[in-house]
Scaffold this motif. Structure first.
Motif, PDB file in Angstrom:
ATOM      1  N   ALA A  95       2.363  14.514 -19.022  1.00  0.00           N
ATOM      2  CA  ALA A  95       1.427  14.486 -20.149  1.00  0.00           C
ATOM      3  C   ALA A  95       2.165  14.619 -21.475  1.00  0.00           C
ATOM      4  N   ILE A  96       3.135  15.532 -21.523  1.00  0.00           N
ATOM      5  CA  ILE A  96       3.916  15.695 -22.751  1.00  0.00           C
ATOM      6  C   ILE A  96       4.661  14.408 -23.085  1.00  0.00           C
ATOM      7  N   ARG A  97       5.334  13.840 -22.091  1.00  0.00           N
ATOM      8  CA  ARG A  97       6.117  12.634 -22.322  1.00  0.00           C
ATOM      9  C   ARG A  97       5.236  11.443 -22.710  1.00  0.00           C
ATOM     10  N   THR A  98       4.080  11.323 -22.076  1.00  0.00           N
ATOM     11  CA  THR A  98       3.238  10.150 -22.306  1.00  0.00           C
ATOM     12  C   THR A  98       2.556  10.196 -23.666  1.00  0.00           C
ATOM     13  N   LEU A 133      -4.293   6.198 -23.144  1.00  0.00           N
ATOM     14  CA  LEU A 133      -3.237   5.646 -22.292  1.00  0.00           C
ATOM     15  C   LEU A 133      -2.776   4.298 -22.823  1.00  0.00           C
ATOM     16  N   ASP A 134      -3.715   3.508 -23.278  1.00  0.00           N
ATOM     17  CA  ASP A 134      -3.376   2.207 -23.853  1.00  0.00           C
ATOM     18  C   ASP A 134      -2.582   2.360 -25.144  1.00  0.00           C
ATOM     19  N   ALA A 135      -2.896   3.396 -25.930  1.00  0.00           N
ATOM     20  CA  ALA A 135      -2.262   3.568 -27.243  1.00  0.00           C
ATOM     21  C   ALA A 135      -0.875   4.192 -27.158  1.00  0.00           C
ATOM     22  N   CYS A 136      -0.554   4.810 -26.037  1.00  0.00           N
ATOM     23  CA  CYS A 136       0.674   5.600 -25.950  1.00  0.00           C
ATOM     24  C   CYS A 136       1.733   4.994 -25.044  1.00  0.00           C
ATOM     25  N   ARG A 137       1.640   3.710 -24.785  1.00  0.00           N
ATOM     26  CA  ARG A 137       2.652   3.070 -23.948  1.00  0.00           C
ATOM     27  C   ARG A 137       4.027   3.147 -24.607  1.00  0.00           C
ATOM     28  N   GLY A 138       5.029   3.383 -23.783  1.00  0.00           N
ATOM     29  CA  GLY A 138       6.404   3.383 -24.282  1.00  0.00           C
ATOM     30  C   GLY A 138       6.914   4.726 -24.727  1.00  0.00           C
ATOM     31  N   ASN A 139       6.065   5.777 -24.718  1.00  0.00           N
ATOM     32  CA  ASN A 139       6.522   7.099 -25.154  1.00  0.00           C
ATOM     33  C   ASN A 139       7.347   7.832 -24.107  1.00  0.00           C
ATOM     34  N   ALA A 140       7.050   7.616 -22.838  1.00  0.00           N
ATOM     35  CA  ALA A 140       7.487   8.544 -21.788  1.00  0.00           C
ATOM     36  C   ALA A 140       9.004   8.632 -21.635  1.00  0.00           C
ATOM     37  N   GLY A 141       9.694   7.512 -21.712  1.00  0.00           N
ATOM     38  CA  GLY A 141      11.132   7.546 -21.447  1.00  0.00           C
ATOM     39  C   GLY A 141      11.443   7.836 -19.996  1.00  0.00           C
ATOM     40  N   SER A 142      10.470   7.648 -19.124  1.00  0.00           N
ATOM     41  CA  SER A 142      10.629   7.900 -17.697  1.00  0.00           C
ATOM     42  C   SER A 142       9.603   7.058 -16.966  1.00  0.00           C
ATOM     43  N   TRP A 143      10.056   6.212 -16.066  1.00  0.00           N
ATOM     44  CA  TRP A 143       9.116   5.410 -15.282  1.00  0.00           C
ATOM     45  C   TRP A 143       8.295   6.317 -14.370  1.00  0.00           C
ATOM     46  N   SER A 144       8.948   7.271 -13.713  1.00  0.00           N
ATOM     47  CA  SER A 144       8.256   8.152 -12.777  1.00  0.00           C
ATOM     48  C   SER A 144       7.158   8.973 -13.449  1.00  0.00           C
ATOM     49  N   LEU A 145       7.372   9.379 -14.710  1.00  0.00           N
ATOM     50  CA  LEU A 145       6.457  10.289 -15.395  1.00  0.00           C
ATOM     51  C   LEU A 145       5.660   9.598 -16.494  1.00  0.00           C
ATOM     52  N   ASP A 146       5.510   8.303 -16.406  1.00  0.00           N
ATOM     53  CA  ASP A 146       4.752   7.544 -17.404  1.00  0.00           C
ATOM     54  C   ASP A 146       3.313   7.382 -16.919  1.00  0.00           C
ATOM     55  N   LEU A 147       2.392   8.144 -17.500  1.00  0.00           N
ATOM     56  CA  LEU A 147       1.002   8.098 -17.051  1.00  0.00           C
ATOM     57  C   LEU A 147       0.325   6.773 -17.399  1.00  0.00           C
ATOM     58  N   SER A 148       0.776   6.099 -18.446  1.00  0.00           N
ATOM     59  CA  SER A 148       0.239   4.775 -18.740  1.00  0.00           C
ATOM     60  C   SER A 148       0.571   3.798 -17.623  1.00  0.00           C
ATOM     61  N   ASP A 149       1.776   3.909 -17.088  1.00  0.00           N
ATOM     62  CA  ASP A 149       2.167   3.048 -15.983  1.00  0.00           C
ATOM     63  C   ASP A 149       1.397   3.394 -14.705  1.00  0.00           C
TER      64      ASP A 149
END
Length: 383
Positions: free
Chosen positions: A68-71, A208-224
């Motif tokens: 959640a923090i990363r996303t 989720l749609d607005a925050c794509r690309g924030n996570a810096g982690s595929w595993s922890l990307d809630l948008s993905d």
């Protein structure tokens, strides 16, 4: 053995029995179970199917909190974090190691987070975009008024992340009424009384749609996660051949999911109010019982939550936590064997498939163990 810890909790035999079958995670029958589980979780958070998504991850609650923090918090952005205890400390570490800037708000021991203090901190620093809140601080047992704090944060135009790992399904929460909340994170265990191994976040789809690309982690990307489980064709999203509605991105702990499906049958039979009432009765039975034994609860009764009770370690030279834990274990009760408060204390969980009668039996067992240990001075110093 009764587990009187914050988690894993004692589970009902029917929940454990659901673990006994083998499942193929990509089989269509299992996909139906998987999809049904997150549909059933959504209303517990107050979510609406057209506005919110339940986002599963393999792992404990910390995985969902970090995701959640990363996303939702951009890298380098400021995150206000009321420092309420051990789990706020962990959230701060997760955020800082993810490259976010944590602004720590001191919270006095044995007190709830103040709406006024949060508001003042945000007004003093317009660059703070998010506030992260721990709903139930299992290090101390205090419950913070997250809905009221979130509403105040929203009035200032900021966003909120909620760690509800030990609160979900127990304490009331309505994400549909709190538009400023980006995420509420929780697990398959704790108040849902299933097995550990899965974590979840409920989040607004538009965020989720607005925050794509924030996570810096595929595993922890809630948008993905959302793109995958919805089968959405999102430009630039990473796809794989298993990306169909109801499917997991990566291999899930399938037996844990099946057990959660059964645990939700039990949950829905009583609802949030029923579960809270039982846990409150558990807590009150235990709290009053230890006071009668001469032990010292760490929290005064007016701020004691229904989930965890911390008890100050007796101020007696014969006190030894591991010996106390071993003595209780021999009598059928297991508690945590470590300290996580400034002053030594042992914590006892009031959640799981246990009843007030179990808590009364635990009090009697504690009395017997203290006598066996030769503890004469049972009172202690609250943290």
């Amino acid at each position: 053995m009764k587990l009187l810890i914050p988690g894993p909790v004692t589970t009902h035999p029917s929940v454990r029995a659901a673990m006994a079958e083998d499942y193929a995670p990509w089989d269509n029958d299992f996909r139906a179970i998987y999809a049904r589980v997150y549909r059933r979780l959504l209303p517990i958070a107050g979510g609406a199917p057209d506005r919110h998504a339940v986002l599963p991850l393999q792992g404990c609650g910390h995985f969902a909190v970090e995701a959640a923090i990363r996303t939702f918090v951009p890298k380098g952005a400021k995150l206000l974090l009321p420092m309420t205890g051990a789990y706020a400390d962990r959230a701060a570490r997760l955020a800082e190691e993810a490259g976010r800037t944590v602004v720590r708000l001191p919270v006095p021991a044995r007190t709830r987070t103040s709406v006024e203090a949060v508001t003042a901190a945000l007004e003093a620093d317009p660059a703070i975009g998010h506030v992260a809140l721990v709903y139930s601080e299992t290090g101390s047992g205090i419950i913070h008024d997250v809905p009221a704090i979130a509403a105040a944060v929203g009035r200032l135009g900021r966003r909120v992340l909620v760690d509800a790992v030990s609160a979900f399904g127990i304490l009331p929460f309505d994400i549909s009424a709190l538009d400023m909340v980006d995420a509420i994170s929780f697990t398959s265990n704790k108040g849902l009384e299933a097995l550990p191994g899965m974590s979840f976040t409920v989040a607004p789809i538009e965020r989720l749609d607005a925050c794509r690309g924030n996570a810096g982690s595929w595993s922890l990307d809630l948008s993905d996660v959302y793109d995958h489980q919805s089968g959405a064709a999102t430009p630039g999203a990473r796809r794989n051949t298993r990306s169909v509605p109801g499917a997991a991105r990566f291999t899930p702990p399938a037996q844990v999911v099946a057990a959660l499906d059964v645990a939700l049958d039990r949950y829905e039979a009583v609802g949030q109010a029923g579960r809270l009432a039982r846990y409150t009765a558990n807590m009150r039975t235990f709290y009053d019982g230890i006071v009668a034994l001469g032990l010292t609860p760490c929290l005064p009764a007016h701020v004691q939550g229904p989930i965890i009770v911390n008890v100050a370690a007796p101020a007696d030279p014969a006190w030894d936590l591991q010996r106390f834990v071993d003595g209780l274990k021999a009598r059928g009760f297991l508690i945590s064997n470590f300290y996580n408060t400034p002053e030594p204390s042992f914590r006892v969980g009031c959640i799981g498939a246990i009843e007030p009668a179990d808590m009364a039996a635990a009090v009697r067992a504690m009395d017997a163990v203290l006598r066996d240990m030769g503890i004469k001075e049972r009172a202690g110093t609250p943290s």
